[in-house]
Design a protein around this motif. Structure first.
Motif, PDB file in Angstrom:
ATOM      1  N   ALA A  77       0.835  -1.201   0.000  1.00 39.04           N
ATOM      2  CA  ALA A  77       0.000   0.000   0.000  1.00 39.04           C
ATOM      3  C   ALA A  77       0.871   1.253   0.000  1.00 39.04           C
ATOM      4  CB  ALA A  77      -0.927   0.001   1.217  1.00 39.04           C
ATOM      5  N   GLU A  78       2.006   1.173   0.709  1.00 39.04           N
ATOM      6  CA  GLU A  78       2.927   2.311   0.772  1.00 39.04           C
ATOM      7  C   GLU A  78       3.782   2.415  -0.491  1.00 39.04           C
ATOM      8  OE1 GLU A  78       4.739   5.650   2.577  1.00 39.04           O
ATOM      9  OE2 GLU A  78       2.975   4.497   3.205  1.00 39.04           O
ATOM     10  N   TYR A  79       4.157   1.247  -1.041  1.00 41.09           N
ATOM     11  CA  TYR A  79       5.016   1.204  -2.218  1.00 41.09           C
ATOM     12  C   TYR A  79       4.357   0.309  -3.277  1.00 41.09           C
ATOM     13  CZ  TYR A  79       8.209   2.734   1.456  1.00 41.09           C
ATOM     14  OH  TYR A  79       8.776   3.408   2.506  1.00 41.09           O
ATOM     15  N   PRO A  80       3.359   0.818  -3.977  1.00 40.77           N
ATOM     16  CA  PRO A  80       2.557  -0.008  -4.892  1.00 40.77           C
ATOM     17  C   PRO A  80       3.335  -0.573  -6.081  1.00 40.77           C
ATOM     18  CG  PRO A  80       2.015   2.322  -5.123  1.00 40.77           C
ATOM     19  CD  PRO A  80       2.882   2.199  -3.911  1.00 40.77           C
ATOM     20  N   ASP A  81       4.499  -0.021  -6.383  1.00 42.66           N
ATOM     21  CA  ASP A  81       5.275  -0.501  -7.525  1.00 42.66           C
ATOM     22  C   ASP A  81       6.267  -1.600  -7.139  1.00 42.66           C
ATOM     23  OD1 ASP A  81       4.030   1.281  -9.305  1.00 42.66           O
ATOM     24  OD2 ASP A  81       5.393   2.900  -8.702  1.00 42.66           O
ATOM     25  N   ILE A  82       6.247  -2.001  -5.868  1.00 40.67           N
ATOM     26  CA  ILE A  82       7.142  -3.066  -5.406  1.00 40.67           C
ATOM     27  C   ILE A  82       6.282  -4.238  -4.928  1.00 40.67           C
ATOM     28  CG2 ILE A  82       9.007  -3.709  -3.841  1.00 40.67           C
ATOM     29  CD1 ILE A  82       9.664  -0.723  -3.571  1.00 40.67           C
ATOM     30  N   ASP A  83       6.446  -5.370  -5.553  1.00 43.84           N
ATOM     31  CA  ASP A  83       5.661  -6.557  -5.213  1.00 43.84           C
ATOM     32  C   ASP A  83       6.384  -7.370  -4.143  1.00 43.84           C
ATOM     33  OD1 ASP A  83       3.799  -8.629  -5.259  1.00 43.84           O
ATOM     34  OD2 ASP A  83       4.846  -9.681  -6.885  1.00 43.84           O
ATOM     35  N   VAL A  84       5.721  -7.598  -3.024  1.00 42.60           N
ATOM     36  CA  VAL A  84       6.279  -8.441  -1.971  1.00 42.60           C
ATOM     37  C   VAL A  84       5.824  -9.883  -2.200  1.00 42.60           C
ATOM     38  CG1 VAL A  84       6.362  -8.936   0.500  1.00 42.60           C
ATOM     39  CG2 VAL A  84       6.329  -6.569  -0.292  1.00 42.60           C
ATOM     40  N   VAL A  85       6.772 -10.773  -2.391  1.00 44.59           N
ATOM     41  CA  VAL A  85       6.482 -12.198  -2.530  1.00 44.59           C
ATOM     42  C   VAL A  85       6.818 -12.853  -1.195  1.00 44.59           C
ATOM     43  CG1 VAL A  85       6.957 -14.311  -3.809  1.00 44.59           C
ATOM     44  CG2 VAL A  85       7.028 -12.100  -4.988  1.00 44.59           C
ATOM     45  N   ALA A  86       5.790 -13.136  -0.411  1.00 46.11           N
ATOM     46  CA  ALA A  86       5.990 -13.606   0.960  1.00 46.11           C
ATOM     47  C   ALA A  86       5.763 -15.107   1.069  1.00 46.11           C
ATOM     48  CB  ALA A  86       5.054 -12.871   1.914  1.00 46.11           C
ATOM     49  N   SER A  87       6.649 -15.785   1.788  1.00 49.07           N
ATOM     50  CA  SER A  87       6.521 -17.215   2.057  1.00 49.07           C
ATOM     51  C   SER A  87       6.384 -17.417   3.555  1.00 49.07           C
ATOM     52  CB  SER A  87       7.745 -17.977   1.538  1.00 49.07           C
ATOM     53  OG  SER A  87       7.878 -17.846   0.139  1.00 49.07           O
ATOM     54  N   ASP A  88       5.271 -18.005   3.977  1.00 49.34           N
ATOM     55  CA  ASP A  88       5.011 -18.277   5.387  1.00 49.34           C
ATOM     56  C   ASP A  88       5.317 -19.745   5.657  1.00 49.34           C
ATOM     57  OD1 ASP A  88       4.040 -18.623   7.946  1.00 49.34           O
ATOM     58  OD2 ASP A  88       1.919 -18.496   7.365  1.00 49.34           O
ATOM     59  N   ILE A  89       6.435 -20.019   6.307  1.00 50.03           N
ATOM     60  CA  ILE A  89       6.852 -21.391   6.594  1.00 50.03           C
ATOM     61  C   ILE A  89       7.396 -21.461   8.011  1.00 50.03           C
ATOM     62  CG2 ILE A  89       7.319 -22.119   4.222  1.00 50.03           C
ATOM     63  CD1 ILE A  89      10.165 -21.304   4.529  1.00 50.03           C
ATOM     64  N   SER A  90       7.452 -22.653   8.550  1.00 47.93           N
ATOM     65  CA  SER A  90       7.944 -22.809   9.914  1.00 47.93           C
ATOM     66  C   SER A  90       9.413 -22.421   9.992  1.00 47.93           C
ATOM     67  CB  SER A  90       7.770 -24.255  10.387  1.00 47.93           C
ATOM     68  OG  SER A  90       8.701 -25.111   9.742  1.00 47.93           O
ATOM     69  N   SER A  91       9.849 -22.062  11.205  1.00 47.64           N
ATOM     70  CA  SER A  91      11.222 -21.609  11.381  1.00 47.64           C
ATOM     71  C   SER A  91      12.229 -22.686  10.993  1.00 47.64           C
ATOM     72  CB  SER A  91      11.444 -21.177  12.834  1.00 47.64           C
ATOM     73  OG  SER A  91      12.694 -20.548  12.984  1.00 47.64           O
ATOM     74  N   SER A  92      11.968 -23.933  11.375  1.00 48.98           N
ATOM     75  CA  SER A  92      12.909 -25.009  11.036  1.00 48.98           C
ATOM     76  C   SER A  92      12.972 -25.222   9.532  1.00 48.98           C
ATOM     77  CB  SER A  92      12.511 -26.308  11.747  1.00 48.98           C
ATOM     78  OG  SER A  92      11.194 -26.684  11.410  1.00 48.98           O
ATOM     79  N   GLU A  93      11.827 -25.175   8.852  1.00 49.17           N
ATOM     80  CA  GLU A  93      11.817 -25.299   7.403  1.00 49.17           C
ATOM     81  C   GLU A  93      12.507 -24.110   6.750  1.00 49.17           C
ATOM     82  OE1 GLU A  93       7.775 -27.654   6.220  1.00 49.17           O
ATOM     83  OE2 GLU A  93       7.499 -25.699   7.170  1.00 49.17           O
ATOM     84  N   LEU A  94      12.293 -22.945   7.320  1.00 45.82           N
ATOM     85  CA  LEU A  94      12.897 -21.733   6.783  1.00 45.82           C
ATOM     86  C   LEU A  94      14.415 -21.821   6.852  1.00 45.82           C
ATOM     87  CD1 LEU A  94      11.580 -18.164   7.664  1.00 45.82           C
ATOM     88  CD2 LEU A  94      13.969 -18.626   7.213  1.00 45.82           C
ATOM     89  N   ILE A  95      14.929 -22.260   7.990  1.00 46.55           N
ATOM     90  CA  ILE A  95      16.377 -22.389   8.167  1.00 46.55           C
ATOM     91  C   ILE A  95      16.952 -23.391   7.174  1.00 46.55           C
ATOM     92  CG2 ILE A  95      18.160 -23.222   9.762  1.00 46.55           C
ATOM     93  CD1 ILE A  95      16.428 -21.984  12.024  1.00 46.55           C
TER      94      ILE A  95
END
Length: 264
Positions: A77-95
């Motif tokens: 909303a603040e920066y409409p020209d920048i697309d955030v690609v977010a991945s929600d995963i557990s911390s252990s999987e993320l590491i």
């Protein structure tokens, strides 16, 4: 607040352990462990950073919490020209993902929002998988102790929860060692440290408070504690006895909360 008694369960989701819980960092691959073109990011103004990010058009964020969706919404909303690609995963999987991508030389994440600081610092930071970055525009507002070795977003406190509707007169136990007795067999729910490594902080805190745990044992059972082989102190003996009392291990705090009960 009351909780509907879906189960008459006391949840040891966390207790009295406070430490660096979440880290916000930049990610690298072996081929790009130094900033691209040796850019001095700290010297860039906020406007210059936004301009460069807009040209790139996308930022990839790995996060161990579903709250990343709200961050994505507010950022775009603040920066409409920048697309955030977010991945929600557990911390252990993320590491694991960060380490695997780093080894393969194909880092995907630009930013990692991750807990389990002991593993993050000793492995990911030490191996160059993550790079610390504190924007100059916020560095003055963030105390130094929360900037190093990696910037900390928040501290985490472990607490005991119980169902208030099932136990309207207050906490159902007055001594933690009660949880190791038959009355609480199969009724204690906690996050599995093998899934969420930051919950090893809980065992660490019990061990650090071994003298207090030994005193609590004597108060409850009327005798001095005798340690089993493999349990070097009263705190770890408590964890051993708790697990042996059919503690229920789950993957996340959402499951813990559902086991305790919902509000209403």
């Amino acid at each position: 607040m009351t909780r509907r008694p879906l189960r008459h369960t006391l949840s040891l989701s966390a207790l009295a352990a406070c430490g660096l819980a979440v880290t916000l960092v930049g990610c690298s691959s072996p081929a790009t462990s130094a900033p691209a073109d040796d850019v001095d990011w700290d010297a860039l103004s906020h406007e210059e950073l936004v301009e460069m990010a807009t040209e790139e058009g996308e930022v990839n964020a790995y996060a161990f919490t579903s709250r990343i969706a709200a961050i994505e919404e507010s950022f775009e909303a603040e920066y409409p020209d920048i697309d955030v690609v977010a991945s929600d995963i557990s911390s252990s999987e993320l590491i694991t993902r960060l380490a695997t991508e780093h080894t393969a030389g194909s880092a995907t994440a630009d930013v990692a929002y991750v807990s389990d600081a002991p593993v993050v610092v000793t492995e990911l930071l030490a191996d160059g998988v993550l790079l610390p970055y504190v924007p100059s525009r916020v560095s003055d507002a963030l105390p130094t102790e929360f900037q190093e070795p990696l910037p900390a977003n928040r501290l985490s406190t472990k607490v005991l929860m119980y169902n208030e509707e099932a136990h309207p007169d207050g906490p159902p136990v007055t001594n933690l060692w009660e949880l190791t007795e038959d009355d609480w067999s199969g009724r204690v729910v906690l996050v599995d440290p093998n899934v969420r490594g930051d919950y090893l902080d809980l065992a660490t805190e019990f061990s650090l408070r071994a003298d207090e745990m030994a005193t609590a044992y004597a108060d409850h059972f009327g005798e001095e504690i005798a340690l089993d082989d493999g349990a070097p102190d009263a705190g770890l003996q408590f964890m051993k006895d708790l697990y042996a009392n059919n503690a229920v291990l789950v993957d996340d705090t959402d499951t813990v909360n559902a086991a305790v009960g919902v509000t209403g």
